[in-house]
Design a protein around this motif. Structure first.
Motif, PDB file in Angstrom:
ATOM      1  N   UNK A 118      98.776  61.941  42.492  1.00 15.98           N
ATOM      2  CA  UNK A 118      97.502  61.264  42.758  1.00 15.98           C
ATOM      3  C   UNK A 118      97.409  60.751  44.190  1.00 15.98           C
ATOM      4  N   UNK A 119      98.506  60.802  44.925  1.00 18.72           N
ATOM      5  CA  UNK A 119      98.542  60.185  46.261  1.00 18.72           C
ATOM      6  C   UNK A 119      99.132  61.160  47.278  1.00 18.72           C
ATOM      7  N   UNK A 120      98.249  61.897  47.962  1.00 15.86           N
ATOM      8  CA  UNK A 120      98.676  62.866  48.960  1.00 15.86           C
ATOM      9  C   UNK A 120      98.410  62.339  50.361  1.00 15.86           C
ATOM     10  N   UNK A 121      99.282  62.660  51.299  1.00 16.34           N
ATOM     11  CA  UNK A 121      98.992  62.346  52.703  1.00 16.34           C
ATOM     12  C   UNK A 121      97.827  63.193  53.199  1.00 16.34           C
ATOM     13  N   UNK A 122      97.229  62.754  54.276  1.00 15.80           N
ATOM     14  CA  UNK A 122      96.095  63.484  54.840  1.00 15.80           C
ATOM     15  C   UNK A 122      96.537  64.827  55.400  1.00 15.80           C
ATOM     16  N   UNK A 123      95.875  65.890  54.996  1.00 13.45           N
ATOM     17  CA  UNK A 123      95.993  67.207  55.610  1.00 13.45           C
ATOM     18  C   UNK A 123      94.589  67.768  55.716  1.00 13.45           C
ATOM     19  N   UNK A 124      94.399  68.720  56.604  1.00  9.83           N
ATOM     20  CA  UNK A 124      93.059  69.266  56.846  1.00  9.83           C
ATOM     21  C   UNK A 124      93.133  70.783  56.861  1.00  9.83           C
ATOM     22  N   UNK A 125      92.184  71.431  56.188  1.00  7.51           N
ATOM     23  CA  UNK A 125      92.077  72.893  56.234  1.00  7.51           C
ATOM     24  C   UNK A 125      90.625  73.307  56.034  1.00  7.51           C
TER      25      UNK A 125
END
Length: 511
Positions: free
Chosen positions: A301-308
């Protein structure tokens, strides 16, 4: 005295002309055409007084390529990192040196050892006989499935259209992937930004079907081109494709949210293929979620920020978006040479065909070894550790560099690079090429900014590069290398504050 200086410069010019193997001087002249002209004028004056055997070409042309007995080959220019490393090698640098005597802040790779709080990685191998065969040019199916699952889980849970293994092509490194993409493109214009990743210069210039097309910012103080400007440029030029790194190498800036969504929509509306180099998509330092170490949940439920850009693709087999990523940066395994392209199925088939004559496919055993690295729980935990560790190093440089007179153009929110502004430093070290030459004398490596002012096939006439006063610092190395680098650069800068000369004079006497 002035006449003596002119004579000295002329003698130095002819000495330089006779030694065409002086790579550093050739590169300097390439990005200082005004210097080349003044040197030519001096030489012509001497010729009128009786000198002979003078070629009328300015040094920027006469020195363009070193003499070689193998005239059937053309001169292949080094990329920025390789050039910087080669200059350091002249002063004893070696990649095999384990003494930590060098601060390699030029490297385009992250530190590869264990990180505090990161999950363990088991790299023991037991190679089966079947794995000694060639892997398919599109890659091991099991790994392709895991890559597709990664994008679907992080970016497409609410989308009806999902990636499958048929949307993934495994390649032997990011540059091999870009080369495959360029080989598969037809007769199109391919847009690109400057500054951007140095290897794009060769990738965009290799295949003659491609017409490289530089996209300029109307406002040079903007790190990113607004989507409205991109729509105007892409539509007006009739771009067939657009190549860009996101987050950006070397500036550390990121297209995300509404702007990234707009870029994907524009590519869909214009049928312009977005070639998205997302190799640093785990290196973000401005996420809203709290890490487990700071009290955040340690679960899915808790992911670090990533962008795609995968988040904004509507139909995975219709939208012209090709994503390039891999184990090199985000998984900190550059030696694996296992990367991938994610694209519509028809494009993946073409990329596989290109691989059959370009590179033959990625390493089969290492594709199997990569499988545990693609487990989602491992990725989540490893990315949290990565972001904590690299943010610490970024913040150190952002604090220390201004203390020694080096400013930061744009504070990086991502990657592990700082685009550093040298313009406030004393001459000649406010010139990025001279700055490198002095750095390597102090066991420090950086990459001169001019290598990011990419110019495939020299389609642009660059009188003065806009990147001449910039260098890229990497905080990929361990912290002890960064502290050593800052200390050594501080000493070097202090010296030149007391011994200022012009960059042209430096080039004639020291390069």
């Amino acid at each position: 005295q002035h006449q003596h200086q002119q004579q000295l410069l002329t003698l130095l010019y002819f000495k330089m002309k006779a030694d065409r193997r002086n790579t550093a001087h050739n590169i300097f002249l390439q990005f200082h055409r005004h210097t080349a002209k003044s040197m030519k004028d001096l030489a012509i004056e001497e010729e009128s007084e009786g000198e002979d055997d003078f070629e009328s070409k300015p040094p920027s042309q006469a020195e363009a390529e070193p003499n070689s007995p193998f005239e059937m080959f053309h001169h292949v220019m080094k990329t920025g990192v390789i050039y910087a490393s080669s200059r350091a090698a002249k002063h004893g640098f070696s990649m095999a040196d384990s003494t930590d005597s060098w601060a390699n802040m030029g490297q385009g790779a992250p530190e590869t050892g264990p990180l505090p709080g990161a999950p363990t990685r088991d790299f023991h191998m037991n190679i089966q006989d079947a794995e000694l065969e060639y892997a398919p040019t599109t890659g091991d199916t099991e790994l392709r499935v895991k890559v597709a699952d990664y994008y679907n889980h992080l970016y497409r849970q609410d989308k009806e259209s999902k990636y499958t293994h048929e949307n993934v092509c495994i390649v032997p490194g990011g540059r091999a992937g870009l080369t495959r993409a360029m080989a598969a493109l037809g007769n199109v214009q391919v847009g690109y930004f400057t500054p951007d990743y140095t290897a794009y210069q060769q990738a965009l210039g290799l295949f003659m079907r491609i017409s490289p097309s530089p996209i300029l910012h109307r406002n040079v103080n903007e790190a990113l081109l607004p989507s409205k400007e991109f729509a105007f440029e892409a539509g007006g030029r009739g771009l067939g494709a657009m190549l860009l790194s996101n987050p950006a190498n070397p500036t550390g800036q990121s297209l995300e949210g509404d702007e990234l969504e707009a870029y994907v929509k524009i590519s869909r509306d214009l049928n312009c293929c977005l070639l998205m180099d997302e190799f640093y998509s785990h290196y973000y330092y401005d996420g809203e979620n709290a890490s487990p170490e700071d009290g955040g949940a340690d679960d899915d439920s808790n992911w670090p920020k990533t962008v795609s850009s995968a988040r904004y693709v509507e139909d995975v087999n219709e939208d012209p978006v090709v994503i390039v990523n891999g184990l090199t940066k985000n998984w900190r395994c550059p030696g694996f040479r296992v990367c991938w392209l994610v694209a519509p199925k028809p494009i993946v088939e073409m990329l596989g065909s290109a691989g059959s004559f370009l590179d033959g496919g990625a390493n089969a055993p290492l594709q199997k070894l990569a499988l545990p690295l693609m487990d989602l729980d491992f990725i989540r935990r490893d990315t949290w550790a990565l972001q904590r560790h690299f943010k610490m190093k970024r913040d150190y440089l952002l604090t220390e560099l201004p203390k020694i007179g080096i400013n930061v153009k744009w504070e990086p929110s991502a990657t592990f690079y700082i685009w550093a502004d040298l313009s406030a430093l004393p001459s000649p070290i406010n010139d990025c090429l001279v700055f490198l030459e002095e750095c390597v004398k102090h066991n420090v490596i950086c990459v001169p900014g001019v290598f990011f002012d990419i110019n495939p096939r020299e389609i642009r006439h660059i009188q003065h590069s806009k990147c001449i006063n910039f260098v890229r610092f990497s905080y990929g190395p361990p912290m002890k290398n960064l502290t050593k680098g800052v200390e050594q650069m501080g000493k070097m800068i202090s010296y030149w504050k007391k011994h200022q000369i012009t960059s042209s004079t430096y080039a004639q006497t020291s390069m």
